[in-house]
Design a protein around this motif. Structure first.
Motif, PDB file in Angstrom:
ATOM      1  N   CYS A  19      66.463  56.579 -70.369  1.00 42.46           N
ATOM      2  CA  CYS A  19      65.888  57.885 -70.727  1.00 42.46           C
ATOM      3  C   CYS A  19      66.982  58.935 -70.857  1.00 42.46           C
ATOM      4  N   ARG A  20      67.896  58.962 -69.908  1.00 38.14           N
ATOM      5  CA  ARG A  20      69.001  59.927 -69.928  1.00 38.14           C
ATOM      6  C   ARG A  20      69.833  59.781 -71.203  1.00 38.14           C
ATOM      7  N   GLU A  21      70.144  58.536 -71.546  1.00 40.61           N
ATOM      8  CA  GLU A  21      70.969  58.292 -72.727  1.00 40.61           C
ATOM      9  C   GLU A  21      70.231  58.635 -74.010  1.00 40.61           C
ATOM     10  N   LEU A  22      68.939  58.359 -74.050  1.00 42.91           N
ATOM     11  CA  LEU A  22      68.146  58.699 -75.243  1.00 42.91           C
ATOM     12  C   LEU A  22      68.141  60.207 -75.474  1.00 42.91           C
ATOM     13  N   ILE A  23      67.948  60.958 -74.402  1.00 47.09           N
ATOM     14  CA  ILE A  23      67.949  62.419 -74.506  1.00 47.09           C
ATOM     15  C   ILE A  23      69.324  62.918 -74.946  1.00 47.09           C
ATOM     16  N   GLU A  43      59.353  63.488 -60.983  1.00 48.88           N
ATOM     17  CA  GLU A  43      59.958  64.826 -61.038  1.00 48.88           C
ATOM     18  C   GLU A  43      61.363  64.760 -61.615  1.00 48.88           C
ATOM     19  N   ALA A  44      62.124  63.725 -61.229  1.00 51.04           N
ATOM     20  CA  ALA A  44      63.492  63.573 -61.743  1.00 51.04           C
ATOM     21  C   ALA A  44      63.474  63.371 -63.259  1.00 51.04           C
ATOM     22  N   LEU A  45      62.514  62.592 -63.748  1.00 51.82           N
ATOM     23  CA  LEU A  45      62.395  62.374 -65.188  1.00 51.82           C
ATOM     24  C   LEU A  45      62.011  63.660 -65.910  1.00 51.82           C
ATOM     25  N   GLU A  46      61.092  64.398 -65.333  1.00 48.79           N
ATOM     26  CA  GLU A  46      60.659  65.659 -65.958  1.00 48.79           C
ATOM     27  C   GLU A  46      61.806  66.660 -66.025  1.00 48.79           C
TER      28      GLU A  46
END
Length: 298
Positions: A19-23, A43-46
């Motif tokens: 997710c981090r890399e996609l963003i 929460e960390a993902l949000e």
């Protein structure tokens, strides 16, 4: 217009990184999660900028609704048959129903297509799902990263820091083992998800290191002498694994049962990535053997 990527298993260690890399690469990321998911991980993902979608994974229509508009679904799920086969089937069916053109299954391991069936339980689960998804009208890309480099920290027979030893099976002292860090795997997977023309199979390895090369690296870092030794023949290892599995029926319900750990070790010494796609995408700083060892060895 941003591409929308749906991630299943986003609350996991690898899924979070994907997710981090996609963003980072400009994608709009939506995570499909259970209502019972860990709130701290949600929460960390949000905070990262991920759009959370709570889904009843038993309902294919609900999965389809959550996947609507996505250009790719990435599965970073971990588990046994109920997850790797049953749940992934429902997610794949939902993706197809939603008209999602591409799917990346949870195949983050050695390229098991190089190995015969029956040698590794967890690989065989993925093999079963592969046969299913290849019948669906969706483009599939599998990322084979070898073994996660983290294993080198855990005092396995390959590298035992407390005993200052390096072990191998058969005559494989110079056999190169495939390792990739979780961060590198996530970075490559994110770019694969954004690549409309990615092929069916993608082999990567952040570093390929033999037991003898590992010996050189570890002695250079520590300034200490390590012993390198043959543990047994590969034939004897295979027989020992069969006996280990037969004597551990409860392990069939454990993701990383001891016999499964042995099967992973066996696969590392019998399959090797020869067609690396490391250069397919720009901007990935591959972590190499000695640099990774320095992160945890003094």
């Amino acid at each position: 217009m941003k591409k929308i990527i749906t991630v299943a298993g986003a609350t996991g260690n690898l899924g979070n990184r994907i997710c981090r890399e996609l963003i980072k690469h400009g994608a709009e990321v939506q995570a499909i999660v259970r209502s019972s998911s860990d709130p701290d991980k949600i929460e960390a993902l949000e905070k990262m900028g991920v759009n959370i979608k709570y889904v009843d994974f038993n309902n294919v229509d609900a999965v389809a609704e959550a996947c609507h508009g996505a250009t790719c679904v990435v599965s970073a799920l971990a588990g046994l048959e109920d997850i790797i086969i049953d749940l992934q089937k429902r997610i794949a069916a939902g993706a197809v129903k939603a008209g999602v053109p591409r799917f990346i299954p949870s195949e983050f391991c050695t390229d098991y297509t190089l190995l015969p069936e029956g040698e590794n339980r967890n690989f065989d689960l993925r093999r079963t799902f592969r046969k299913y998804i290849d019948t669906l009208p969706i483009q599939v890309s599998s990322v084979f990263n070898g073994c996660f480099a983290d294993i080198l920290q855990y005092n396995t027979p390959i590298l035992t820091l407390k005993d200052k030893s390096i072990g191998y099976w058969g005559d494989k002292a110079d056999w190169k083992l495939d390792f990739t860090t979780m961060d590198n795997t996530a970075s490559f997977t994110a770019q694969t998800a954004l690549d409309d023309h990615s092929p069916r199979n993608l082999q990567i390895a952040g570093f390929q290191v033999s037991p003898n090369m590992l010996l050189t690296d570890i002695e250079q870092i520590t300034g200490e002498k390590y012993k390198i030794h043959q543990i047994s023949s590969l034939e004897n290892f295979a027989e020992a694994i069969k006996k280990q599995r037969a004597g551990d029926p409860a392990g069939e319900h454990e993701l990383y049962a001891k016999f499964q750990q042995s099967q992973y070790m066996y696969s590392m010494f019998t399959a090797q990535h020869h067609h690396l796609a490391n250069n397919r995408y720009e901007g990935i700083s591959w972590t190499h053997s000695i640099d990774y060892l320095r992160t945890f060895v003094k």
